[in-house]
Design a protein around this motif. Structure first.
Motif, PDB file in Angstrom:
ATOM      1  N   LYS A   1       0.810  -1.222   0.000  1.00 52.49           N
ATOM      2  CA  LYS A   1       0.000   0.000   0.000  1.00 52.49           C
ATOM      3  C   LYS A   1       0.844   1.274   0.000  1.00 52.49           C
ATOM      4  O   LYS A   1       0.317   2.367  -0.137  1.00 52.49           O
ATOM      5  CB  LYS A   1      -0.911   0.015   1.235  1.00 52.49           C
ATOM      6  N   LEU A   2       2.149   1.141   0.190  1.00 51.61           N
ATOM      7  CA  LEU A   2       3.019   2.301   0.349  1.00 51.61           C
ATOM      8  C   LEU A   2       3.010   3.180  -0.895  1.00 51.61           C
ATOM      9  O   LEU A   2       3.150   2.699  -2.025  1.00 51.61           O
ATOM     10  CB  LEU A   2       4.448   1.836   0.649  1.00 51.61           C
ATOM     11  N   ARG A   3       2.876   4.483  -0.666  1.00 47.41           N
ATOM     12  CA  ARG A   3       2.998   5.490  -1.724  1.00 47.41           C
ATOM     13  C   ARG A   3       3.921   6.597  -1.237  1.00 47.41           C
ATOM     14  O   ARG A   3       3.757   7.079  -0.120  1.00 47.41           O
ATOM     15  CB  ARG A   3       1.613   6.072  -2.067  1.00 47.41           C
ATOM     16  N   ILE A   4       4.876   6.972  -2.040  1.00 45.05           N
ATOM     17  CA  ILE A   4       5.844   8.001  -1.674  1.00 45.05           C
ATOM     18  C   ILE A   4       5.640   9.219  -2.563  1.00 45.05           C
ATOM     19  O   ILE A   4       5.568   9.092  -3.796  1.00 45.05           O
ATOM     20  CB  ILE A   4       7.301   7.490  -1.827  1.00 45.05           C
ATOM     21  N   GLU A   5       5.533  10.384  -1.946  1.00 41.99           N
ATOM     22  CA  GLU A   5       5.437  11.632  -2.676  1.00 41.99           C
ATOM     23  C   GLU A   5       6.485  12.604  -2.152  1.00 41.99           C
ATOM     24  O   GLU A   5       6.969  12.452  -1.032  1.00 41.99           O
ATOM     25  CB  GLU A   5       4.037  12.257  -2.521  1.00 41.99           C
ATOM     26  N   LYS A   6       6.831  13.585  -2.949  1.00 41.88           N
ATOM     27  CA  LYS A   6       7.791  14.587  -2.502  1.00 41.88           C
ATOM     28  C   LYS A   6       7.086  15.568  -1.569  1.00 41.88           C
ATOM     29  O   LYS A   6       6.157  16.252  -1.977  1.00 41.88           O
ATOM     30  CB  LYS A   6       8.387  15.327  -3.695  1.00 41.88           C
ATOM     31  N   PRO A   7       7.512  15.658  -0.303  1.00 40.13           N
ATOM     32  CA  PRO A   7       6.839  16.592   0.618  1.00 40.13           C
ATOM     33  C   PRO A   7       7.233  18.029   0.297  1.00 40.13           C
ATOM     34  O   PRO A   7       8.372  18.308  -0.069  1.00 40.13           O
ATOM     35  CB  PRO A   7       7.374  16.170   1.992  1.00 40.13           C
TER      36      PRO A   7
ATOM     37  N   ARG B   1      15.075  17.569   8.313  1.00 39.50           N
ATOM     38  CA  ARG B   1      14.442  18.866   8.072  1.00 39.50           C
ATOM     39  C   ARG B   1      12.932  18.676   8.245  1.00 39.50           C
ATOM     40  O   ARG B   1      12.246  18.191   7.350  1.00 39.50           O
ATOM     41  CB  ARG B   1      14.766  19.396   6.672  1.00 39.50           C
ATOM     42  N   GLU B   2      12.437  19.058   9.419  1.00 43.05           N
ATOM     43  CA  GLU B   2      11.028  18.877   9.742  1.00 43.05           C
ATOM     44  C   GLU B   2      10.224  20.074   9.245  1.00 43.05           C
ATOM     45  O   GLU B   2      10.617  21.225   9.421  1.00 43.05           O
ATOM     46  CB  GLU B   2      10.846  18.698  11.253  1.00 43.05           C
ATOM     47  N   ARG B   3       9.048  19.792   8.667  1.00 40.99           N
ATOM     48  CA  ARG B   3       8.268  20.850   8.019  1.00 40.99           C
ATOM     49  C   ARG B   3       7.885  21.962   8.986  1.00 40.99           C
ATOM     50  O   ARG B   3       7.881  23.139   8.622  1.00 40.99           O
ATOM     51  CB  ARG B   3       6.998  20.258   7.391  1.00 40.99           C
ATOM     52  N   GLY B   4       7.565  21.622  10.216  1.00 41.04           N
ATOM     53  CA  GLY B   4       7.150  22.642  11.171  1.00 41.04           C
ATOM     54  C   GLY B   4       8.256  23.613  11.531  1.00 41.04           C
ATOM     55  O   GLY B   4       7.987  24.711  12.010  1.00 41.04           O
ATOM     56  N   LEU B   5       9.496  23.215  11.315  1.00 38.57           N
ATOM     57  CA  LEU B   5      10.630  24.096  11.595  1.00 38.57           C
ATOM     58  C   LEU B   5      11.189  24.713  10.326  1.00 38.57           C
ATOM     59  O   LEU B   5      12.214  25.398  10.365  1.00 38.57           O
ATOM     60  CB  LEU B   5      11.714  23.320  12.347  1.00 38.57           C
TER      61      LEU B   5
ATOM     62  N   HIS C   1      -1.901   5.618   8.804  1.00 33.68           N
ATOM     63  CA  HIS C   1      -0.592   5.167   8.334  1.00 33.68           C
ATOM     64  C   HIS C   1       0.040   6.182   7.389  1.00 33.68           C
ATOM     65  O   HIS C   1       1.002   5.855   6.686  1.00 33.68           O
ATOM     66  CB  HIS C   1      -0.724   3.809   7.645  1.00 33.68           C
ATOM     67  N   ASP C   2      -0.473   7.413   7.408  1.00 37.20           N
ATOM     68  CA  ASP C   2       0.051   8.465   6.537  1.00 37.20           C
ATOM     69  C   ASP C   2       0.915   9.442   7.317  1.00 37.20           C
ATOM     70  O   ASP C   2       0.699   9.682   8.503  1.00 37.20           O
ATOM     71  CB  ASP C   2      -1.094   9.240   5.884  1.00 37.20           C
ATOM     72  N   ASP C   3       1.888  10.020   6.621  1.00 39.61           N
ATOM     73  CA  ASP C   3       2.758  11.049   7.186  1.00 39.61           C
ATOM     74  C   ASP C   3       2.980  12.087   6.082  1.00 39.61           C
ATOM     75  O   ASP C   3       3.955  12.036   5.341  1.00 39.61           O
ATOM     76  CB  ASP C   3       4.092  10.436   7.636  1.00 39.61           C
ATOM     77  N   ARG C   4       2.052  13.033   5.977  1.00 39.78           N
ATOM     78  CA  ARG C   4       2.093  13.947   4.836  1.00 39.78           C
ATOM     79  C   ARG C   4       3.322  14.851   4.863  1.00 39.78           C
ATOM     80  O   ARG C   4       3.805  15.285   3.826  1.00 39.78           O
ATOM     81  CB  ARG C   4       0.815  14.770   4.761  1.00 39.78           C
ATOM     82  N   PHE C   5       3.832  15.169   6.069  1.00 38.97           N
ATOM     83  CA  PHE C   5       5.000  16.043   6.140  1.00 38.97           C
ATOM     84  C   PHE C   5       6.239  15.386   5.535  1.00 38.97           C
ATOM     85  O   PHE C   5       7.159  16.079   5.106  1.00 38.97           O
ATOM     86  CB  PHE C   5       5.292  16.429   7.594  1.00 38.97           C
ATOM     87  N   ARG C   6       6.271  14.057   5.525  1.00 39.36           N
ATOM     88  CA  ARG C   6       7.425  13.364   4.941  1.00 39.36           C
ATOM     89  C   ARG C   6       7.066  12.659   3.638  1.00 39.36           C
ATOM     90  O   ARG C   6       7.889  11.941   3.065  1.00 39.36           O
ATOM     91  CB  ARG C   6       8.000  12.362   5.954  1.00 39.36           C
ATOM     92  N   GLY C   7       5.826  12.839   3.165  1.00 41.24           N
ATOM     93  CA  GLY C   7       5.434  12.286   1.882  1.00 41.24           C
ATOM     94  C   GLY C   7       5.247  10.781   1.869  1.00 41.24           C
ATOM     95  O   GLY C   7       5.386  10.148   0.828  1.00 41.24           O
ATOM     96  N   VAL C   8       4.919  10.190   3.009  1.00 43.47           N
ATOM     97  CA  VAL C   8       4.741   8.745   3.126  1.00 43.47           C
ATOM     98  C   VAL C   8       3.267   8.451   3.371  1.00 43.47           C
ATOM     99  O   VAL C   8       2.670   8.980   4.310  1.00 43.47           O
ATOM    100  CB  VAL C   8       5.597   8.175   4.272  1.00 43.47           C
TER     101      VAL C   8
END
Length: 773
Positions: free
Chosen positions: A7-13, A251-255, A673-680
């Motif tokens: 099910k994994l999908r990778i996108e550029k955050p 490099r975390e999006r919130g920072l 199971h999503d992590d939009r800040f890291r594109g996962v």
């Protein structure tokens, strides 16, 4: 290949923290938990003086809140607790406990609220309902018969001050100080280091300091996920031109950038506020070395100022009047070679000197940090190094300056304030003896690591948990799960189904409780509770949602029920009266801790909370010397003692893993199971790796790998089936999700002095999936 991997999908955050992404996430979880109408109204009361304190993070609650004083993470926590989904009486008729073991953490909790007390039935391998009276009687009988010195009373960081006080008293009247809590897993390094260096185990900063600071140094904390409401303070600081210098491997999006969802203009224009003015991606565990470099550069700047007849960079008057140990610290810094600093930190000298120059020009500096500093072998030392840095220019005990640890769970700091501690010297035992006419135990109790050691040694007869998901949060997963099944008794006070229920002791009870957001009706009327935030301010919290089930009891009522069934009667403790009126519990707390909680009931609704005394914030140092202490670090290596097998001695083969949380979770609670800040998207079984390290191992995006911890203690520690994701991360470092990577952490791999599991620096070897160990 696992179903998750398929099910994994990778996108550029690329999206900022906040913004439309946050709005979409909130809308999605409200729909998913079927709470759109109810929670839309509830969220207006979240973190308000006349409302309820968020059950997610412990960030400060302002006296003058925003119209919507909640964040994406807080909204998710509210929807998760007030969900209309529930586990009915027929649930365990359809699912055995063995079957549920194969479910994911998300699937277990997503079944909804637990609604009746349950006991595991061995014959059917299911949980069966029973009455509260029967549950308390059976638990009490088992505890009375157990070896009292070995029973463990664990607590997560969500229980209120009132419940925590009762729970600590229950344990001590029972006969031990075995009171490990979630602080042992995260910020105990803070408590140890700050108590030693400045005389208070908590931070010195309040919200007003963010409005008065002119520089912020940020270490190892992912604000966009773990405490998003802080982004308001960071955004306001940036608009005033305040530099924010961040030290973090990822490099975390919130920072990086933030779009304020409460600003119509920003939402319409998609305007972003850059957060960090300098972002230093250090190696995991390189914090001591990095701060050593900052201090070394500051001494160089001071030398240059002296030589040129300019004003000193060091605050020599403050150092002379308020500190000790400066000379030894200065000598250690000057003797430390830049080559060592650069090697261990992974940062260039020029970058550290640039950051030090900003620090030297600022008049009021905040040192903000999270578990990226505390969950290391050198966790206590890392925190002490932040104190060293701040002391050089008198940046503790003045407006706009100070040390600011960012706690996780919503009342984890407060629990310690009212006695949840395994350390008898931190509890007012003599006062408790006088107040309740019993002899409190004086022996040091078990912390989290020691409780795990005792469980592995099969010495614990019973484990009582006030909330949390202990087995999922601790290291050494494989060995712990096997030993957990041999515990004679496990008791879990819970709101949702989790791993601790499906991997259980020989006798196992689930006691479902009201959540903090729910209306708590007792004989004395509707009750309110209190919590303490990260800035040591104490707030009232009033439940506002109808309970998930009429059969639920409050946490104080459950603690009282266990106490009545377990302890001999004590005329000084009227458990029933306390449950009827929580104001009486607060009166008892005020009697035990008069300096902190005097007039407790009258002050609990103070806008912004009332603050407990923090001497260091007033430059009153409750240390042995009466001054703040500079400390000399023992060494710079971030992971000094994970021994490798002889065949793994090649450092180029070994990578340093650190664990992270995703946008779709809070601690062990996984919302998706999503992590939009890291594109996962679709899976948490991933490994973030630099492209250089991928190329060195001939790996491509999506390739499956296994991780192995190369310790030589004879224990095989592996995590299999992780999909490789290329990411902006230092060479030699990799990142994976907590708690999925916990099986790689040896129990002995913990912070010296504090025993916090060192989850932020674990040496690992990468193997292609399916290859031999």
């Amino acid at each position: 290949m696992s179903e998750e991997s398929r099910k994994l999908r990778i996108e550029k955050p690329g999206m900022p923290a906040g913004g439309w992404g946050s709005v979409g996430e909130v809308a999605h979880i409200l729909l998913d938990q079927r709470t759109v109408v109810k929670d839309s109204a509830l969220l207006l009361k979240q973190n308000k003086t006349d409302g309820f304190a968020c059950v997610s993070c412990a960030w400060a609650k302002p006296a003058n809140p925003h119209p919507l004083e909640f964040c994406e993470s807080g909204a998710k926590a509210t929807a998760w607790e007030t969900t209309s989904k529930a586990i009915g009486a027929d649930f365990f008729e359809r699912h055995t406990v063995t079957e549920l073991e194969s479910w994911s953490d998300h699937a277990l909790e997503d079944q909804g609220r637990l609604t009746v007390p349950l006991r595991w039935d061995a014959a059917s391998d299911t949980y069966r309902p029973l009455s509260w009276e029967t549950a308390f009687a059976e638990i009490g009988a088992a505890l009375r018969a157990a070896e009292r010195e070995q029973v463990v009373f664990y607590s997560s960081g969500r229980a209120s001050l009132e419940t925590s006080y009762m729970y600590g008293l229950l344990a001590r009247m029972y006969g031990n100080n075995n009171l490990p809590d979630s602080s042992n897993m995260c910020h105990e390094s803070t408590s140890v280091a700050l108590q030693k260096t400045i005389g208070d185990g908590v931070g010195t900063v309040v919200l007003d300091d963010f409005a008065q600071t002119d520089c912020i140094f940020f270490f190892g904390q992912n604000v966009g996920v773990n405490s998003p409401r802080m982004l308001h303070q960071l955004q306001e600081a940036r608009r005033r031109g305040v530099p924010i210098i961040t030290f973090n491997p990822l490099r975390e999006r919130g920072l990086v950038s933030f779009t304020n969802p409460q600003s119509p203009l920003e939402m319409l224009t998609k305007q972003e506020t850059p957060i960090s003015t300098q972002y230093l991606q250090l190696m995991p565990g390189g914090d001591t070395a990095a701060i050593m470099g900052l201090c070394k550069a500051i001494f160089d700047l001071d030398d240059a100022a002296l030589a040129g007849g300019a004003a000193r960079v060091l605050d020599t008057a403050f150092i002379a009047a308020h500190t000790d140990g400066f000379e030894a610290f200065e000598a250690a810094v000057r003797a430390c070679p830049w080559t060592d600093i650069e090697r261990e930190s992974g940062l260039a000298r020029a970058a550290l000197e640039r950051a030090a120059g900003v620090y030297a020009r600022a008049e009021a500096v905040l040192g903000v940090y999270g578990m990226g500093l505390t969950q290391h072998r050198n966790g206590v030392q890392n925190v002490a190094m932040v104190v060293n840095l701040l002391l050089l220019r008198g940046n503790i005990g003045k407006p706009g300056a100070g040390v600011c640890p960012v706690r996780g769970h919503s009342n984890v700091q407060g629990q310690r304030t009212v006695g949840i501690t395994e350390k008898p010297e931190l509890a007012p035992l003599d006062k408790l003896k006088e107040q309740y006419a019993f002899e409190p135990p004086r022996a040091t109790g078990m912390n989290t690591v020691e409780a795990c050691e005792a469980i592995l040694a099969r010495k614990v007869p019973a484990f009582v948990a006030l909330g949390g998901n202990f087995l999922r949060a601790v290291p050494e997963t494989v060995l712990m799960e096997a030993a957990w099944r041999e515990l004679p008794l496990t008791v879990q006070v819970s709101t949702k189904l989790n791993r601790n229920h499906v991997i259980h002791g020989k006798a196992s009870y689930i006691l479902p409780c009201l959540g903090r957001i729910e209306i708590d009706r007792q004989r004395g009327g509707e009750q309110a509770v209190t919590v303490e935030d990260s800035t040591a301010c104490i707030h009232g919290s009033r439940g506002m949602a109808e309970p998930a089930s009429p059969a639920l009891l409050s946490e104080p009522a459950i603690v009282a029920g266990i106490a009545r069934a377990t302890l001999d009667a004590n005329p000084r403790v009227d458990w029933d009266a306390w449950v009827a009126d929580y104001g009486r519990i607060r009166d008892a707390i005020a009697e035990t801790y008069p300096d902190i909680f005097h007039d407790f009931n009258a002050r609990m609704w103070t806008p912004g909370g009332f603050r407990k005394p923090v001497g260091a914030a007033r430059r009153e140092w409750k240390t042995e010397s009466g001054k703040a202490g500079f400390t000399v670090p023992e060494g710079l290596p971030g992971n000094p003692d994970l021994e490798h097998d002889a065949g793994d001695a090649d450092d180029s083969a070994t990578l340093r893993l650190f664990t992270v949380r995703s946008d779709g979770q809070f601690n062990t609670t996984v919302y998706s199971h999503d992590d939009r800040f890291r594109g996962v998207y679709g899976s948490r079984m991933v490994l973030f790796m630099s492209r250089a390290d991928m190329a060195r191992r001939a790996l491509a995006q999506g390739d499956l790998v296994n991780l192995r911890c190369p310790s030589n203690d004879g224990v095989e520690r592996r995590v299999e089936g992780l999909a490789v994701v290329p990411y902006d991360i230092p060479e030699g470092a990799v990142a994976g999700y907590f708690p999925e990577c916990n099986p790689l952490i040896p129990l002995w791999h913990h912070a010296r002095e504090s025993k916090v599991p060192a989850a932020k620096a674990i040496d690992v070897l990468v193997e292609r999936s399916g290859s031999a160990p």
